[in-house]
Design an enzyme around this catalytic site. Structure first.
Site, PDB file in Angstrom:
ATOM      1  N   ARG A  38       6.788  16.607  21.301  1.00  0.00           N
ATOM      2  CA  ARG A  38       5.783  15.556  21.590  1.00  0.00           C
ATOM      3  C   ARG A  38       6.195  14.214  20.994  1.00  0.00           C
ATOM      4  O   ARG A  38       5.919  13.159  21.570  1.00  0.00           O
ATOM      5  CB  ARG A  38       4.416  15.968  21.072  1.00  0.00           C
ATOM      6  N   CYS A  53      15.646   7.504  30.832  1.00  0.00           N
ATOM      7  CA  CYS A  53      14.562   8.387  30.383  1.00  0.00           C
ATOM      8  C   CYS A  53      14.031   9.263  31.504  1.00  0.00           C
ATOM      9  O   CYS A  53      13.427  10.308  31.239  1.00  0.00           O
ATOM     10  CB  CYS A  53      13.429   7.571  29.782  1.00  0.00           C
TER      11      CYS A  53
END
Length: 109
Positions: A38, A53
């Protein structure tokens, strides 16, 4: 000077080649904190521009949330243009497209 966790993540993401993907958990493990998937996501939300990304996915090959990369369809399009294979379920074919860095690349961290 020692790199921060986000800096290690950014370096790893910059090493993912076209046509390959990585998972949030895989990047957390490679960066030295296997339970921090996370945190990887949070770091990528603030990533410098120019990093690929869009090559980072959930552990089952699912695309990211609708808020990232302009949405799942944008991410899917970027990955398809790079030759990433998708399963009929819409998930990325991790068997063929998961990035497996060799140790020499990891030494760059």
């Amino acid at each position: 000077m020692e790199q921060t966790f986000p800096q290690r993540i950014y370096k790893l993401v910059s090493l993912i080649p076209k046509g390959k993907v990585a998972t949030y958990g895989q990047l957390a493990l490679l960066a030295g904190n296997p339970r921090a998937s996370r945190i990887v996501g949070a770091a990528l939300a603030k990533a410098p521009s120019g990093l690929p990304c869009h090559r980072v996915l959930y552990r089952d090959g699912s695309l990211c949330c609708d808020r990232a990369f302009g949405g799942k369809e944008v991410q899917r399009g970027l990955l398809k243009r790079e030759g990433v294979l998708f399963l009929p379920t819409g998930q990325v074919d991790l068997l063929h497209c998961l990035w497996k860095p060799d140790n020499s690349l990891l030494e760059l961290l």
